[in-house]
Design an enzyme around this catalytic site. Structure first.
Site, PDB file in Angstrom:
ATOM      1  N   SER A  20       0.837  -1.198   0.000  1.00  0.00           N
ATOM      2  CA  SER A  20       0.000   0.000   0.000  1.00  0.00           C
ATOM      3  C   SER A  20       0.869   1.244   0.000  1.00  0.00           C
ATOM      4  CB  SER A  20      -0.930   0.026   1.229  1.00  0.00           C
ATOM      5  OG  SER A  20      -0.172   0.057   2.429  1.00  0.00           O
ATOM      6  N   PHE A  23      -1.726   6.648  -2.203  1.00  0.00           N
ATOM      7  CA  PHE A  23      -2.884   6.758  -3.098  1.00  0.00           C
ATOM      8  C   PHE A  23      -3.267   5.430  -3.745  1.00  0.00           C
ATOM      9  CE2 PHE A  23      -0.757  10.893  -3.023  1.00  0.00           C
ATOM     10  CZ  PHE A  23      -1.802  11.697  -2.576  1.00  0.00           C
ATOM     11  N   ASP A 147      13.802   3.173 -11.294  1.00  0.00           N
ATOM     12  CA  ASP A 147      13.504   2.898  -9.886  1.00  0.00           C
ATOM     13  C   ASP A 147      13.935   1.474  -9.545  1.00  0.00           C
ATOM     14  OD1 ASP A 147      12.648   3.404  -7.312  1.00  0.00           O
ATOM     15  OD2 ASP A 147      10.554   2.906  -7.716  1.00  0.00           O
TER      16      ASP A 147
END
Length: 301
Positions: A20, A23, A147
């Site tokens: 999680s 958003f 990333d």
């Protein structure tokens, strides 16, 4: 955002929240028609200043069919649920989970200089080669990941990866997948004069695994994905440890800047030190637009 048992798009039933953020959430779920396990990544529509899921689904569509890229099963929007949903195949544990598992919890003397019948080094090298293959694949298709970190490499669900201490004698590695393309970007030539760098961009990715160029706010290239890969591989090999952990972003940059590749690799397993330090030296010496020699790097892992 949601609860277990919720039906999404009348196609999938949520089971367990496995991630999680501010958003959005990621859930394991089952197909309502076939019972097949899937992963559902969802993002809130309202109040979300920078939605990325639709863009990520487009990048994932571009990469479909490549080994180690999750299969995209569905993408859709449902306004009455305030959500955008992307459904992919469900995968297994991440390299972050491996790094913090019992499998990587070993005495420092064994980690640094394993006995001949101890396959830890072979296991780590096999992981490194798969990481490199995934990045070479997306680079070949014209994309930077931007990333790269252990959380974004996941093993296949089957065969199940043994995370216990007894598994250290087995070098077998399931297929490794690369995920999370929300920060990916097309490879475009960076136009600048020799010796002139462009600065001013915010740090992209995680400071722990970022290249020096990323810390300086410079445009990123393929070399920066691979530098982050090397830092991630070292983190896993050291059982979730890097010299700059626990420091601020500016301090992390200074530590990386002050350490040579040889110094950085000095505390690693003897079988990796020379290869990894020479790989990093070559990556550090590359310019932004340079294409990596993937075969040469693979030979040093």
């Amino acid at each position: 955002m949601y609860e277990s048992g919720t039906r999404i798009l009348d196609k999938y039933v949520l089971r367990e929240c496995i991630g999680s953020g501010a958003f959005g959430e990621v859930w394991s779920a089952d197909s309502a028609s076939t019972g097949d396990p899937v992963a559902v990544k969802m993002e809130r529509i309202h109040g979300n200043p920078a939605p990325t899921l639709q863009y990520e689904s487009r990048v994932l569509q571009l990469l479909q069919g490549a080994p180690g890229i999750p299969r995209l099963r569905y993408f859709g929007r449902k306004d009455d649920m305030d959500g955008i949903f992307m459904v992919t195949e469900l995968l297994g544990p991440s390299l972050e989970t491996l790094a913090t598992s019992h499998r990587m919890d070993m005495p420092p003397d064994i980690a640094k200089n394993p006995p001949p019948n101890y396959n830890h080094a072979d296991f780590i090298s096999a992981i490194g080669r798969q990481m490199l293959q995934r990045l070479q694949c997306i680079h070949t298709r014209g994309m930077l990941h931007r990333d790269v970190k252990p959380d974004n490499f996941l093993f296949a669900r089957t065969p199940v990866l043994d995370l216990s201490r007894r598994a250290t004698l087995s070098p077998n590695v399931p297929l490794l997948y690369l995920i999370d393309f929300g920060m990916a970007k097309r490879i475009t030539p960076i136009l600048m004069k020799e010796g002139q760098a462009q600065h001013g961009f915010p740090l992209i990715g995680s400071a722990r695994y970022a290249s020096l160029a990323a810390h300086r706010g410079e445009p990123l290239g393929r070399r920066d994905d691979l530098i982050s890969m090397m830092y991630s591989l070292m983190y896993v090999a050291n059982g979730a440890g890097l010299p700059w952990m626990g420091y601020s972003e500016s301090e992390i940059y200074r530590i990386k800047l002050d350490m040579t590749p040889a110094e950085l690799c000095a505390e690693l397993c003897e079988r990796h030190r020379d290869g990894w330090s020479s790989a990093l030296e070559r990556l550090y010496a590359m310019k932004t637009n340079d294409a990596p020699d993937y075969d040469d790097i693979a030979s040093r892992l």
